[in-house]
Design a protein around this motif. Sequence first.
Motif, short mmCIF file in Angstrom:
data_model
loop_
_atom_site.label_atom_id
_atom_site.label_comp_id
_atom_site.label_asym_id
_atom_site.label_seq_id
_atom_site.Cartn_x
_atom_site.Cartn_y
_atom_site.Cartn_z
N ALA A 22 50.80 84.19 17.49
CA ALA A 22 51.13 83.39 18.66
C ALA A 22 49.92 82.55 19.01
O ALA A 22 48.80 83.07 19.08
N GLU A 23 50.12 81.23 19.21
CA GLU A 23 49.01 80.33 19.51
C GLU A 23 49.35 79.47 20.71
O GLU A 23 50.44 78.92 20.80
N CYS A 24 48.39 79.35 21.64
CA CYS A 24 48.55 78.49 22.78
C CYS A 24 48.28 77.05 22.34
O CYS A 24 47.29 76.79 21.66
N GLU A 25 49.17 76.14 22.73
CA GLU A 25 49.01 74.74 22.33
C GLU A 25 47.87 74.06 23.07
O GLU A 25 47.27 73.13 22.54
N LYS A 26 47.56 74.52 24.26
CA LYS A 26 46.57 73.84 25.09
C LYS A 26 45.14 74.30 24.76
O LYS A 26 44.28 73.48 24.47
N CYS A 27 44.90 75.60 24.79
CA CYS A 27 43.54 76.12 24.58
C CYS A 27 43.31 76.65 23.17
O CYS A 27 42.21 77.09 22.86
N LYS A 28 44.32 76.65 22.33
CA LYS A 28 44.24 77.09 20.92
C LYS A 28 43.86 78.56 20.77
O LYS A 28 43.34 78.97 19.76
N ARG A 29 44.13 79.36 21.79
CA ARG A 29 43.88 80.80 21.71
C ARG A 29 44.94 81.44 20.82
O ARG A 29 46.12 81.10 20.91
N VAL A 30 44.54 82.37 19.97
CA VAL A 30 45.47 83.00 19.02
C VAL A 30 45.52 84.49 19.30
O VAL A 30 44.49 85.16 19.42
N GLU A 31 46.73 85.02 19.43
CA GLU A 31 46.96 86.45 19.62
C GLU A 31 48.05 86.90 18.65
O GLU A 31 48.69 86.09 18.00
N ARG A 32 48.26 88.20 18.58
CA ARG A 32 49.27 88.74 17.68
C ARG A 32 50.69 88.57 18.22
O ARG A 32 51.62 88.31 17.48
N ARG A 33 50.85 88.77 19.52
CA ARG A 33 52.16 88.68 20.17
C ARG A 33 52.05 87.78 21.38
O ARG A 33 50.99 87.66 21.98
N PRO A 34 53.16 87.14 21.76
CA PRO A 34 53.12 86.28 22.96
C PRO A 34 52.77 87.02 24.24
O PRO A 34 52.14 86.47 25.12
N ARG A 35 53.16 88.27 24.36
CA ARG A 35 52.91 88.98 25.61
C ARG A 35 51.43 89.41 25.76
O ARG A 35 51.02 89.86 26.81
N ASP A 36 50.62 89.24 24.71
CA ASP A 36 49.19 89.54 24.81
C ASP A 36 48.43 88.49 25.60
O ASP A 36 47.25 88.66 25.88
N PHE A 37 49.06 87.38 25.95
CA PHE A 37 48.41 86.31 26.69
C PHE A 37 48.30 86.60 28.17
O PHE A 37 47.70 85.83 28.89
N LYS A 38 48.89 87.66 28.67
CA LYS A 38 48.86 87.94 30.10
C LYS A 38 47.58 88.64 30.50
O LYS A 38 46.87 89.16 29.78
#
Length: 56
Positions: free
Chosen positions: A40-56
């Motif tokens: 999962a990658e954020c389009e704005k800050c280019k942060r990469v995580e394994r799952r979308p819910r890890d962004f919280k």
Amino acid sequence: MAQASKNSRTTVTTQKFFCSCGGEVKMKTLFENGKVKNMAECEKCKRVERRPRDFK
């Protein structure tokens, strides 16, 4: 009496995930070392995580 197939009864819902910076999270598929990885990658800050819910 004919019945509807299982696939026709399900509803399609798409879920959007958002990063804490306000950007939208998109799923990407990477193929490295003979293995398929979903990232999962954020389009704005280019942060990469394994799952979308890890962004919280």
